[in-house]
Write an enzyme that holds these catalytic residues in place. Structure first.
Site, PDB file in Angstrom:
ATOM      1  N   HIS A  98      -3.428 -13.680   0.251  1.00 12.21           N
ATOM      2  CA  HIS A  98      -2.073 -13.461   0.756  1.00 12.21           C
ATOM      3  C   HIS A  98      -1.787 -14.470   1.853  1.00 12.21           C
ATOM      4  O   HIS A  98      -2.654 -14.757   2.694  1.00 12.21           O
ATOM      5  CB  HIS A  98      -1.917 -12.054   1.348  1.00 12.21           C
ATOM      6  CG  HIS A  98      -2.149 -10.941   0.377  1.00 12.21           C
ATOM      7  ND1 HIS A  98      -1.340 -10.695  -0.704  1.00 12.21           N
ATOM      8  CD2 HIS A  98      -3.119  -9.985   0.327  1.00 12.21           C
ATOM      9  CE1 HIS A  98      -1.790  -9.648  -1.369  1.00 12.21           C
ATOM     10  NE2 HIS A  98      -2.868  -9.203  -0.770  1.00 12.21           N
ATOM     11  N   GLU A 117      -8.174  -4.675  -6.682  1.00 11.75           N
ATOM     12  CA  GLU A 117      -6.949  -3.989  -6.256  1.00 11.75           C
ATOM     13  C   GLU A 117      -5.751  -4.561  -7.006  1.00 11.75           C
ATOM     14  O   GLU A 117      -5.698  -5.748  -7.329  1.00 11.75           O
ATOM     15  CB  GLU A 117      -6.769  -4.129  -4.742  1.00 11.75           C
ATOM     16  CG  GLU A 117      -5.743  -3.173  -4.165  1.00 11.75           C
ATOM     17  CD  GLU A 117      -5.740  -3.172  -2.640  1.00 11.75           C
ATOM     18  OE1 GLU A 117      -4.994  -2.355  -2.061  1.00 11.75           O
ATOM     19  OE2 GLU A 117      -6.471  -3.983  -2.034  1.00 11.75           O
ATOM     20  N   TYR A 162      -2.264  -7.943  10.090  1.00 15.34           N
ATOM     21  CA  TYR A 162      -3.047  -7.689   8.879  1.00 15.34           C
ATOM     22  C   TYR A 162      -4.439  -7.182   9.241  1.00 15.34           C
ATOM     23  O   TYR A 162      -4.927  -6.196   8.681  1.00 15.34           O
ATOM     24  CB  TYR A 162      -3.136  -8.992   8.086  1.00 15.34           C
ATOM     25  CG  TYR A 162      -3.735  -8.873   6.712  1.00 15.34           C
ATOM     26  CD1 TYR A 162      -2.930  -8.662   5.602  1.00 15.34           C
ATOM     27  CD2 TYR A 162      -5.104  -8.998   6.512  1.00 15.34           C
ATOM     28  CE1 TYR A 162      -3.471  -8.570   4.326  1.00 15.34           C
ATOM     29  CE2 TYR A 162      -5.654  -8.905   5.244  1.00 15.34           C
ATOM     30  CZ  TYR A 162      -4.833  -8.698   4.158  1.00 15.34           C
ATOM     31  OH  TYR A 162      -5.382  -8.605   2.900  1.00 15.34           O
ATOM     32  N   HIS A 220       0.850  -1.197   0.000  1.00 11.46           N
ATOM     33  CA  HIS A 220       0.000   0.000   0.000  1.00 11.46           C
ATOM     34  C   HIS A 220       0.884   1.245   0.000  1.00 11.46           C
ATOM     35  O   HIS A 220       0.759   2.116   0.864  1.00 11.46           O
ATOM     36  CB  HIS A 220      -0.942   0.021   1.203  1.00 11.46           C
ATOM     37  CG  HIS A 220      -2.080  -0.941   1.088  1.00 11.46           C
ATOM     38  ND1 HIS A 220      -2.820  -1.360   2.178  1.00 11.46           N
ATOM     39  CD2 HIS A 220      -2.623  -1.587   0.020  1.00 11.46           C
ATOM     40  CE1 HIS A 220      -3.752  -2.203   1.785  1.00 11.46           C
ATOM     41  NE2 HIS A 220      -3.658  -2.360   0.476  1.00 11.46           N
ATOM     42  N   ASP A 235      -9.035 -11.025   0.388  1.00  7.34           N
ATOM     43  CA  ASP A 235      -8.252 -10.363   1.435  1.00  7.34           C
ATOM     44  C   ASP A 235      -8.665 -10.766   2.847  1.00  7.34           C
ATOM     45  O   ASP A 235      -7.913 -10.547   3.796  1.00  7.34           O
ATOM     46  CB  ASP A 235      -8.345  -8.841   1.289  1.00  7.34           C
ATOM     47  CG  ASP A 235      -7.348  -8.307   0.267  1.00  7.34           C
ATOM     48  OD1 ASP A 235      -6.299  -8.946   0.073  1.00  7.34           O
ATOM     49  OD2 ASP A 235      -7.609  -7.263  -0.346  1.00  7.34           O
ATOM     50  N   HIS A 251     -11.756  -5.394   1.792  1.00  7.25           N
ATOM     51  CA  HIS A 251     -11.768  -4.040   2.343  1.00  7.25           C
ATOM     52  C   HIS A 251     -12.039  -2.966   1.294  1.00  7.25           C
ATOM     53  O   HIS A 251     -11.825  -1.769   1.544  1.00  7.25           O
ATOM     54  CB  HIS A 251     -10.436  -3.750   3.056  1.00  7.25           C
ATOM     55  CG  HIS A 251      -9.240  -3.795   2.129  1.00  7.25           C
ATOM     56  ND1 HIS A 251      -8.442  -2.711   1.925  1.00  7.25           N
ATOM     57  CD2 HIS A 251      -8.733  -4.772   1.360  1.00  7.25           C
ATOM     58  CE1 HIS A 251      -7.471  -3.021   1.073  1.00  7.25           C
ATOM     59  NE2 HIS A 251      -7.629  -4.270   0.723  1.00  7.25           N
ATOM     60  N   ASP A 285      -2.791  -5.553  -6.517  1.00 10.08           N
ATOM     61  CA  ASP A 285      -1.999  -6.727  -6.130  1.00 10.08           C
ATOM     62  C   ASP A 285      -2.690  -8.028  -6.527  1.00 10.08           C
ATOM     63  O   ASP A 285      -2.059  -9.084  -6.540  1.00 10.08           O
ATOM     64  CB  ASP A 285      -1.706  -6.722  -4.628  1.00 10.08           C
ATOM     65  CG  ASP A 285      -2.939  -6.555  -3.772  1.00 10.08           C
ATOM     66  OD1 ASP A 285      -3.773  -5.689  -4.086  1.00 10.08           O
ATOM     67  OD2 ASP A 285      -3.078  -7.280  -2.774  1.00 10.08           O
ATOM     68  N   HIS A 325     -11.442  -9.284  -6.436  1.00  5.08           N
ATOM     69  CA  HIS A 325     -11.137  -7.941  -5.932  1.00  5.08           C
ATOM     70  C   HIS A 325     -10.239  -7.266  -6.955  1.00  5.08           C
ATOM     71  O   HIS A 325      -9.274  -7.855  -7.435  1.00  5.08           O
ATOM     72  CB  HIS A 325     -10.444  -8.091  -4.573  1.00  5.08           C
ATOM     73  CG  HIS A 325      -9.980  -6.829  -3.927  1.00  5.08           C
ATOM     74  ND1 HIS A 325     -10.533  -5.589  -4.163  1.00  5.08           N
ATOM     75  CD2 HIS A 325      -8.994  -6.616  -3.017  1.00  5.08           C
ATOM     76  CE1 HIS A 325      -9.913  -4.685  -3.419  1.00  5.08           C
ATOM     77  NE2 HIS A 325      -8.962  -5.278  -2.732  1.00  5.08           N
TER      78      HIS A 325
END
Length: 395
Positions: free
Chosen positions: A227, A81, A194, A23, A166, A147, A83, A79
């Site tokens: 992750h 995002e 996390y 991030h 996530d 998130h 990553d 998701h």
């Protein structure tokens, strides 16, 4: 190289041993991480998520070693995002017409990041299913704000695997892949870090989503996050931990966080630590210099704490910038049902303690009346105020 998760489900992600920040510079990585993508080869072949953009070409080339890309029937994007979706443009350049299953918000996210490329989006919502052959289905569950607004989880029937994205993950590199193969202390430490630094602001939603998932009555044999380690040994243990963490979590701990100019504020911080140990020997005390310690590690300890004490000297009619930035981060994490106290030194104007109290209250903490506000260097008259401050903090 793919690794078998269960039956016809394989891991095809990337283990990032050298990653140090996430991030931007917001999240520290101390034990590596992974971007987990999964390949399902049943009657239909399904790819669930991809990896971060820096590894996109390696990801695609590795995938080619395992399968003809044209055999991929569906792509699931849990998701958007970067990553998780970073390798999507490189992959879609090879198989541009492959349907992408995701939420409506994920379409906005992906097109916002990569532009409108005419990809074949198939929008899904909670309860929608996708038949993948051999009597098995994928069931989609929206995970809004866990998130991001576009987040979802995907459940595979038959093998009873929850691809949770996530949720339930950790920034933790585990070559052996599974939770029972990982160092257990590090695994839970990284899982808590996390949660505390990324998911805690959404704790009310976490609690509701756990109830919703449990209410679906789906048997879960494996939880495969995006992750870190895959949960196969008692996978619901991490769900149970999330339920605890989402409920204004705290232990019998006090964390002291401060910065100092000429060591006066540091002296008060150390004296507060000693007084806590004296008044309550069973209370764990953690002490950090905000300017020197890892902010995410500090916040993990704050998450565990029932109370905190924050210190800064007065400088320029204000608090130190290191403390101000840390307090802004503290507020964003939305901790609940915790006490706080303020302390600090000053030379002439002395605003820092008042400002600290205001900022701590604004961050959602219950601020005690007791304080230590010392002019120049603290002496015995200043230290004499500490027992009452500590009493109010740990009572």
């Amino acid at each position: 190289m793919k690794k078998q998760v269960k039956n016809n489900v394989s891991w095809v992600g990337y283990i990032d041993w050298e990653l140090e920040k996430f991030h931007g510079d917001e999240y520290s990585i101390l034990n590596g991480s992974s971007q987990n993508a999964y390949l399902i080869q049943e009657g239909k072949t399904v790819l669930i998520d991809t990896v971060w953009a820096p590894h996109q070409f390696e990801f695609v080339e590795n995938l080619k070693q395992e399968i003809d890309l044209k055999q991929i029937d569906y792509i699931v994007v849990n998701h958007g995002e970067i990553d998780h979706s970073g390798a999507l443009p490189a992959l879609m350049a090879e198989i541009p017409d492959t349907p992408i299953y995701c939420t409506a918000n994920a379409v906005k996210s992906l097109e916002g990041q990569f532009g409108q490329r005419g990809w074949n989006f198939q929008v899904v919502k909670t309860g929608d299913t996708l038949d993948i052959g051999n009597g098995k289905q994928l069931v989609f569950v929206e995970m809004r704000m866990l998130h991001w607004p576009d987040s979802m989880a995907t459940y595979m029937t038959g093998d009873n695997i929850l691809f949770s994205n996530d949720a339930f993950g950790q920034h933790f590199a585990v070559e052996e892949m599974f939770n029972d193969k990982a160092n257990q202390c590090l695994l839970m430490k990284e899982a808590m870090k996390y949660y505390a630094n990324i998911l805690n602001p959404f704790s009310p939603l976490v609690a509701k989503k756990i109830d919703e998932i449990v209410g679906l009555n789906l048997p879960i044999d494996i939880i495969a996050p995006s992750h870190g380690a895959i949960w196969r040994d008692n996978p619901l243990q991490i769900v149970e931990q999330y339920a605890k963490w989402a409920d204004s979590y705290q232990e019998n701990q006090v964390t002291i966080a401060y910065d100092t100019m000429w060591e006066g504020t540091a002296k008060i911080a150390h004296e507060i630590a000693r007084e806590i140990a004296k008044q309550s020997p069973d209370t764990v005390v953690k002490l950090f210099n905000i300017a020197k310690a890892d902010k995410n590690e500090i916040m993990t300890e704050v998450f565990k704490s029932k109370a905190i004490a924050v210190g800064s000297p007065t400088v320029g009619n204000d608090i130190l910038s290191s403390v101000a930035g840390w307090l802004a981060f503290l507020k964003s994490l939305k901790f609940k049902k915790k006490k706080a106290a303020a302390f600090g030194c000053y030379g002439w104007s002395g605003e820092s303690v008042k400002l600290l109290k205001e900022k701590l209250a604004d961050a959602g903490f219950s601020v005690v009346d007791g304080e230590v506000k010392s002019q120049w260097n603290p002496d015995q008259s200043d230290f004499a105020k500490i027992p009452e401050l500590v009493h109010q903090l740990i009572d």
